[in-house]
Design a protein around this motif. Structure first.
Motif, PDB file in Angstrom:
ATOM      1  N   TYR A   1       0.840  -1.208   0.000  1.00 38.82           N
ATOM      2  CA  TYR A   1       0.000   0.000   0.000  1.00 38.82           C
ATOM      3  C   TYR A   1       0.872   1.254   0.000  1.00 38.82           C
ATOM      4  CZ  TYR A   1      -2.584   3.927   1.936  1.00 38.82           C
ATOM      5  OH  TYR A   1      -3.091   5.189   2.153  1.00 38.82           O
ATOM      6  N   TYR A   2       1.872   1.286   0.886  1.00 38.16           N
ATOM      7  CA  TYR A   2       2.748   2.460   0.940  1.00 38.16           C
ATOM      8  C   TYR A   2       3.618   2.557  -0.306  1.00 38.16           C
ATOM      9  CZ  TYR A   2       1.434   3.656   5.673  1.00 38.16           C
ATOM     10  OH  TYR A   2       0.723   4.058   6.774  1.00 38.16           O
ATOM     11  N   LEU A   3       4.012   1.417  -0.849  1.00 36.47           N
ATOM     12  CA  LEU A   3       4.792   1.417  -2.087  1.00 36.47           C
ATOM     13  C   LEU A   3       3.961   2.005  -3.222  1.00 36.47           C
ATOM     14  CD1 LEU A   3       7.610   0.378  -3.088  1.00 36.47           C
ATOM     15  CD2 LEU A   3       6.407  -1.649  -3.908  1.00 36.47           C
ATOM     16  N   TRP A   4       2.689   1.566  -3.313  1.00 35.32           N
ATOM     17  CA  TRP A   4       1.803   2.093  -4.350  1.00 35.32           C
ATOM     18  C   TRP A   4       1.523   3.581  -4.141  1.00 35.32           C
ATOM     19  CZ3 TRP A   4      -3.087   4.303  -3.944  1.00 35.32           C
ATOM     20  CH2 TRP A   4      -3.748   4.522  -5.153  1.00 35.32           C
ATOM     21  N   LEU A   5       1.229   3.976  -2.903  1.00 37.99           N
ATOM     22  CA  LEU A   5       0.921   5.374  -2.619  1.00 37.99           C
ATOM     23  C   LEU A   5       2.117   6.271  -2.927  1.00 37.99           C
ATOM     24  CD1 LEU A   5      -0.977   7.523  -1.572  1.00 37.99           C
ATOM     25  CD2 LEU A   5      -0.312   6.923   0.769  1.00 37.99           C
ATOM     26  N   GLY A   6       3.322   5.815  -2.574  1.00 38.08           N
ATOM     27  CA  GLY A   6       4.523   6.588  -2.871  1.00 38.08           C
ATOM     28  C   GLY A   6       4.749   6.724  -4.370  1.00 38.08           C
ATOM     29  N   TRP A   7       4.539   5.622  -5.113  1.00 40.40           N
ATOM     30  CA  TRP A   7       4.716   5.655  -6.560  1.00 40.40           C
ATOM     31  C   TRP A   7       3.669   6.548  -7.223  1.00 40.40           C
ATOM     32  CZ3 TRP A   7       8.571   4.741  -9.548  1.00 40.40           C
ATOM     33  CH2 TRP A   7       8.399   4.514 -10.914  1.00 40.40           C
TER      34      TRP A   7
END
Length: 720
Positions: A138-144
């Motif tokens: 989730y954080y990886l997607w949100l950051g990207w």
């Protein structure tokens, strides 16, 4: 991932902590059920430590090594999960321990047939630690997503500044500001005729978002959505390969956990019922009809409220009846959204129960699709009405469309229908996101603050034991004393509770924001900028909330963001359709284009004159007050100008004949060009989207080659 949550030494002693109310009466059913549940855990060789504190009983649970040995072996022989890093790692990862124990706890039944969830309803609760791959993704997607918003935001600002730099030179603005045209009243009874030049200020604002630049920006954003998703797949592939979960299958792990918990378990078989599917389809349709009906009810409310307020006794409210009605409608819409969010959640859950899905992962996918669909219609129904229906179905002087034959439908903003959509988008992107961030952080912070007193009292009670003795024991590898254990357990227990919706709500909020950023971006080019600013704060606030204010989510192992990727792809398709319709149908881009090249002075061979001269008057039709049908739509007092003159005719925006009010050939030509543009726009953008999807591989070559080497290494290892 690990940087988000430092693992405390005391937390490694136990995999899970159960918290129950202290019951003095040992014959009480609640006490007997608590004891029965703990006994069943011990029969599974679970180590359970009991500590009593005031009115709570804490049970520290730790699983034996044999359970994880069995789990690892089943991973090795499984079809999809055999490449997990857990299989080769010497020490069982803490996230895996929690996930396995969480499954066992929730699938342990006492003699009455009740499991942990049913006992929780009788006030037995729990807390946990660590995050796992699902939260990390989730954080990886949100950051990207936030990073990829940067170019979109920059281009949106450039388009806005371009319009800002040239809007003073527009002949259309000059034509409006210097016009003597008398316009027909915009509402019944109290609205009077007005001068077109009264909208001079609005005419200067409209070109900021209704210009040629927004067409190309909308095309860019539609292609951007595809490029973002394709680059995300590559970005995700790198990390899931590094985490050894590239081929992970949640359903298969669920089957493995079932065997670990009970070797004699039976799988939940796949089922399909045409009757249940038909029932779900009918209920979903009825729910969507209800949501759309509520949107229309809000329209009726604004129309009726404007009329009633205009007849009121308060002069200020009477003079600003339309504005007050819109504000009341916005407040009512906000409360409707809050209520419908809870209704949507309950209905989506009930529909999943009717479906009887085969696994938890399948239930999660089904619930996500239904909940997002309901929320999407709840939030976007009003925008669709404003974008494509407001001001287009209200009729003309002498033949207005009225609700129940009494109340006249509301019209567009004086500067154009796209202005209403711009205002709606601005309110949603600024107000809604800001309030959501404030409430999402402030409410858990206050809850956590008021719960800390118990832990602080215990720390004072612990004294030197906590500061010295317990730490010395831990250095020697001994189990900390009960007070030290209780201190850490209470600290976690006092945090705010979490559940499946904790991460789901974060995803839902961001995916809906993605919808606003792409679907109606033609009407609001600053949407990517506002989304970028919001996300910069969102990432930090979500991390602080998850680490410091809430109990740790049960770590879930996964290799993607689940059904959300399909939802995002569907939004990308909707963005192409919606922006094509906004530009082609809602904006004045096509009428201006047709006028420039077919009806304007340049098309007629005139020289040394601006090609758009006379456009504003060309878009207006005239209603004769002498017409009986026109006269009965207005009161005599409405047809008097501010200077006291009675008008014999008034203008309104439409392409109609001044004699019989029939639609002109220009109207039909513009309509044909509108639809031709929509078809052309959508086909061109879809082609570019397909090329972008083909051009960008889902996985980097480095990841594919590493996996190829891993497979070869495993095959050689099996031969030895």
């Amino acid at each position: 991932m690990e940087a988000l949550l430092p693992i405390l030494h005391q937390q490694r002693t136990y995999d899970y902590v159960l918290v129950a109310d202290k019951v003095e009466d040992q014959d009480h059913p609640k006490f007997l059920k608590q004891v029965a549940f703990i006994d069943h855990l011990r029969k599974k060789n679970m180590k359970v430590t009991k500590i009593v504190h005031v009115d709570k009983v804490f049970y520290g649970v730790r699983a034996p090594k044999e359970i994880f040995d069995k789990y690892r072996y089943l991973l090795k022989v499984s079809d999809s999960c055999n490449w997990s890093g857990d299989r080769k790692c010497g020490r069982v990862p803490h996230s895996t321990r929690i996930r396995v124990v969480h499954y066992i706890l929730h699938h342990t039944h006492i003699n009455t047939g009740e499991n942990l969830r049913e006992l929780q309803e009788k006030e037995m609760s729990f807390s946990w630690s660590y995050f796992g791959e699902k939260v990390a993704l989730y954080y990886l997607w949100l950051g990207w997503y936030t990073i990829l918003l940067v170019p979109a935001a920059i281009l949106g600002v450039i388009v806005f500044l371009y319009a800002l730099a040239f809007f003073n030179t527009s002949p259309l603005i000059k034509e409006v500001c210097e016009s003597d045209t008398v316009m027909c009243p915009r509402c019944d009874k109290w609205c009077q005729v007005w001068q077109l030049r009264d909208t001079c200020t609005y005419a200067k604002v409209s070109p900021l978002f209704d210009n040629e630049g927004t067409v190309f920006f909308a095309m860019f954003m539609a292609v951007w959505a595809t490029i973002f998703l394709e680059l995300w797949k590559r970005h995700k592939a790198t990390f899931v390969s590094k985490w050894k979960v590239f081929d992970w299958c949640e359903e298969e792990e669920e089957l493995i956990l079932g065997v670990v918990n009970d070797p004699d378990c039976h799988p939940k078989e796949f089922r399909h019922s045409y009757l249940r599917s038909t029932l779900v389809l009918v209920l979903v349709t009825l729910m969507l009809v209800l949501i759309i009906g509520l949107t229309q009810a809000l329209v009726v409310f604004r129309v009726v409220a404007a009329v009633l307020l205009s007849e009121g006794t308060w002069e200020f409210v009477r003079d600003h009846a339309n504005t007050v009605a819109v504000m009341l409608g916005a407040v009512l819409h906000y409360f409707t959204m809050q209520v419908m969010t809870r209704v949507n959640k309950a209905v989506a859950f009930k529909l999943c129960e009717i479906e009887k899905t085969q696994s938890h992962a399948a239930t999660e996918r089904s619930f996500t699709v239904k909940m997002f669909t309901f929320q999407f219609f709840t939030l976007f129904s009003s925008l669709v009405y404003v974008a494509f229906f407001l001001g287009r179905i209200n009729g003309r002087p002498g033949s207005y469309v009225r609700i129940f034959g009494k109340w006249r439908l509301e019209e567009c903003h004086p500067s154009g229908c796209l202005t209403d959509l711009f205002i709606q988008m601005a309110v949603i992107m600024v107000l809604k996101q800001t309030l959501n961030n404030i409430f999402e952080f402030i409410v858990p912070w206050f809850k956590s603050y008021f719960k800390r007193t118990t832990t602080k009292k215990l720390e004072r009670k612990c004294g030197d034991c906590y500061k010295n003795a317990c730490r010395e024991e831990e250095r020697r590898g001994h189990d900390p004393c009960d007070i030290c254990k209780l201190h850490d357990w209470l600290r976690n227990y006092d945090l705010n509770d979490v559940n499946f919706f904790s991460l789901f709500n974060e995803f839902l909020e961001m995916v809906l924001q993605f919808s606003f950023t792409t679907i109606f971006v033609a009407a609001f080019p600053l949407a990517p900028l506002l989304a970028l600013i919001n996300n910069i704060f969102e990432i930090r606030l979500d991390a602080i909330k998850m680490v410091s204010l809430e109990r740790r989510l049960v770590p879930k192992k996964t290799n993607n963001i689940g059904i959300w990727i399909k939802v995002l792809e569907a939004i990308g398709v909707l963005a192409v359709i919606a922006n094509g319709l906004v530009i082609g149908v809602s904006s004045d881009f096509i009428p201006r284009l047709v006028y420039r090249y077919h009806y304007g002075p340049c098309a007629n061979g005139e020289e040394n004159v601006h090609c758009m001269k006379g456009y504003i008057n060309d878009t207006l039709s005239t209603a004769q007050i002498t017409d009986l049908n026109v006269r009965k739509d207005f009161f005599p007092s409405q047809l008097i100008t501010e200077s006291g003159f009675n008008v014999t005719q008034c203008s309104y925006k439409d392409y109609r004949n001044d004699v019989d009010y029939s639609l002109t050939s220009q109207f039909w030509l513009i309509m044909a060009v509108r639809f031709a543009f929509v078809v052309l726009f959508e086909h061109v953008v879809v082609i570019f989207k397909c090329i972008a999807a083909w051009f960008v591989p889902d996985s980097p070559m480095l990841v594919k080659n590493d996996r190829l080497k891993d497979k070869l290494s495993r095959l050689k290892e099996e031969l030895q």
